[in-house]
Design an enzyme around this catalytic site. Structure first.
Site, PDB file in Angstrom:
ATOM      1  N   HIS A 135       0.835  -1.208   0.000  1.00  0.00           N
ATOM      2  CA  HIS A 135       0.000   0.000   0.000  1.00  0.00           C
ATOM      3  C   HIS A 135       0.871   1.260   0.000  1.00  0.00           C
ATOM      4  O   HIS A 135       0.657   2.178  -0.801  1.00  0.00           O
ATOM      5  CB  HIS A 135      -0.927  -0.028   1.224  1.00  0.00           C
ATOM      6  CG  HIS A 135      -1.683   1.249   1.454  1.00  0.00           C
ATOM      7  ND1 HIS A 135      -2.978   1.431   1.024  1.00  0.00           N
ATOM      8  CD2 HIS A 135      -1.321   2.404   2.061  1.00  0.00           C
ATOM      9  CE1 HIS A 135      -3.373   2.652   1.359  1.00  0.00           C
ATOM     10  NE2 HIS A 135      -2.391   3.264   1.996  1.00  0.00           N
ATOM     11  N   GLU A 136       1.850   1.298   0.875  1.00  0.00           N
ATOM     12  CA  GLU A 136       2.688   2.503   0.987  1.00  0.00           C
ATOM     13  C   GLU A 136       3.511   2.729  -0.281  1.00  0.00           C
ATOM     14  O   GLU A 136       3.617   3.852  -0.774  1.00  0.00           O
ATOM     15  CB  GLU A 136       3.610   2.409   2.210  1.00  0.00           C
ATOM     16  CG  GLU A 136       2.885   2.276   3.553  1.00  0.00           C
ATOM     17  CD  GLU A 136       1.839   3.354   3.789  1.00  0.00           C
ATOM     18  OE1 GLU A 136       1.975   4.454   3.219  1.00  0.00           O
ATOM     19  OE2 GLU A 136       0.869   3.093   4.515  1.00  0.00           O
ATOM     20  N   HIS A 139       1.584   4.296  -3.107  1.00  0.00           N
ATOM     21  CA  HIS A 139       1.462   5.768  -3.077  1.00  0.00           C
ATOM     22  C   HIS A 139       2.605   6.408  -3.874  1.00  0.00           C
ATOM     23  O   HIS A 139       2.403   7.368  -4.614  1.00  0.00           O
ATOM     24  CB  HIS A 139       1.546   6.301  -1.638  1.00  0.00           C
ATOM     25  CG  HIS A 139       0.261   6.243  -0.875  1.00  0.00           C
ATOM     26  ND1 HIS A 139      -0.921   6.769  -1.326  1.00  0.00           N
ATOM     27  CD2 HIS A 139      -0.029   5.734   0.363  1.00  0.00           C
ATOM     28  CE1 HIS A 139      -1.877   6.592  -0.416  1.00  0.00           C
ATOM     29  NE2 HIS A 139      -1.367   5.958   0.618  1.00  0.00           N
ATOM     30  N   GLU A 197      -6.076   6.873  -1.292  1.00  0.00           N
ATOM     31  CA  GLU A 197      -6.011   5.723  -0.377  1.00  0.00           C
ATOM     32  C   GLU A 197      -6.568   4.465  -1.034  1.00  0.00           C
ATOM     33  O   GLU A 197      -5.991   3.390  -0.955  1.00  0.00           O
ATOM     34  CB  GLU A 197      -6.770   6.019   0.915  1.00  0.00           C
ATOM     35  CG  GLU A 197      -6.106   7.062   1.795  1.00  0.00           C
ATOM     36  CD  GLU A 197      -4.648   6.764   2.055  1.00  0.00           C
ATOM     37  OE1 GLU A 197      -4.235   5.593   2.018  1.00  0.00           O
ATOM     38  OE2 GLU A 197      -3.894   7.722   2.267  1.00  0.00           O
TER      39      GLU A 197
HETATM   40 ZN   LIG Z   1      -2.241   5.316   2.462  1.00  0.00          ZN
END
Ligand SMILES: [Zn+2]
Length: 269
Positions: A135-136, A139, A197
């Site tokens: 997830h990170e 980004h 997100e």
């Molecule tokens: Zn995030």
């Protein structure tokens, strides 16, 4: 005269700076050179490591580096296959573990990752950690920082373009752009929109799958996260985050897509 030029420059920037996010195909506006984002990010990362305590728990360090490198390799392979390797240019991947009770992790532009020791028990195991790191890292690959800075800068330029004061201060536009870019790389401002997100969730799921981690672990991680935080908010996952219920439902919805990548990765290994 300057006002018109500024507005024209702005429109031109918008026209040429529209790109598509890998995997989701969403159109985004990123006006800053990645080299600018990265140089800000690299110095902020260095400063962060100098002023925070790195863990001495070798097991945790090894695990974070292992998962990080596997996801890095998966991302690099995916981007190469899609002819998108240029989006990774200038990346200097780094994975560090910081001693902190915070249930948090992040990845700055250019692949600078920090995992806080506080999130490791919620991750529970390697696959859980891959959910967080996927997830990170997503980004950063999606260039959400650049997009946020670009949104701020274009809004500010549009505002100042309409003001007479600008004609007396031709460097103001440049200053505003730099401020916007700087603000986004400040740790305190690493808050993304719900769109970002949600996009990071979907992309992270695919990257973790490509790295050989089962996508079925993602909803389980978020259930543990909901339990660990009492359904409330945690640092990186601030108010703009989708609710745990929405997020878990979405991750289940995207599972078939990620499963295809997971099975492909299994065959390849
Ligand atoms: Zn995030």
């Amino acid at each position: 005269m300057f006002q018109k030029t500024t507005l024209f420059t702005l429109l031109l920037l918008v026209a040429i700076a529209c790109t598509s996010v890998p995997i989701t195909g969403r159109k985004q506006l990123t006006i800053f050179p990645n080299s600018t984002m990265q140089s800000q990010s690299f110095s902020a990362y260095k400063e962060f490591l100098n002023t925070n305590k790195l863990t001495t728990n070798q097991q945790q360090i090894d695990l974070v580096k292992k998962v990080g490198k596997r996801i890095q390799a998966a991302v690099e392979q995916y981007m190469a296959e899609k002819n998108l390797s240029s989006r990774l240019s200038g990346f200097q991947w780094e994975f560090n573990v910081v001693e902190s009770k915070d249930v948090n992790a992040w990845c700055m532009p250019g692949g600078k990752v920090v995992v806080y020791t506080g999130i490791i028990p919620v991750c529970k195991d390697e696959a859980g950690l891959a959910v967080v790191m996927g997830h990170e890292i997503a980004h950063a690959i999606a260039e959400h920082g650049n997009e946020r800075a670009s949104q701020q800068a274009t809004a500010q330029i549009a505002m100042t373009a309409g003001s007479v004061a600008v004609s007396q201060k031709p460097t103001l536009t440049n200053q505003l752009i730099l401020q916007a870019a700087g603000a986004v790389t400040q740790l305190g401002l690493l808050k993304y929109s719900r769109t970002h997100e949600s996009e990071a969730d979907r992309m992270g799921l695919v990257f973790a799958a490509l790295a050989g981690y089962n996508p079925a672990e993602a909803p389980k991680f978020w259930e543990r996260m909901a339990a660990a935080t009492g359904g409330g908010n945690v640092p990186e996952y601030l108010s703009t985050h989708p609710s745990h219920e929405t997020r878990i439902a979405d991750l289940k919805k995207w599972q078939p897509e990620a499963m295809e990548y997971y099975n492909r990765a299994k065959v390849a290994n």
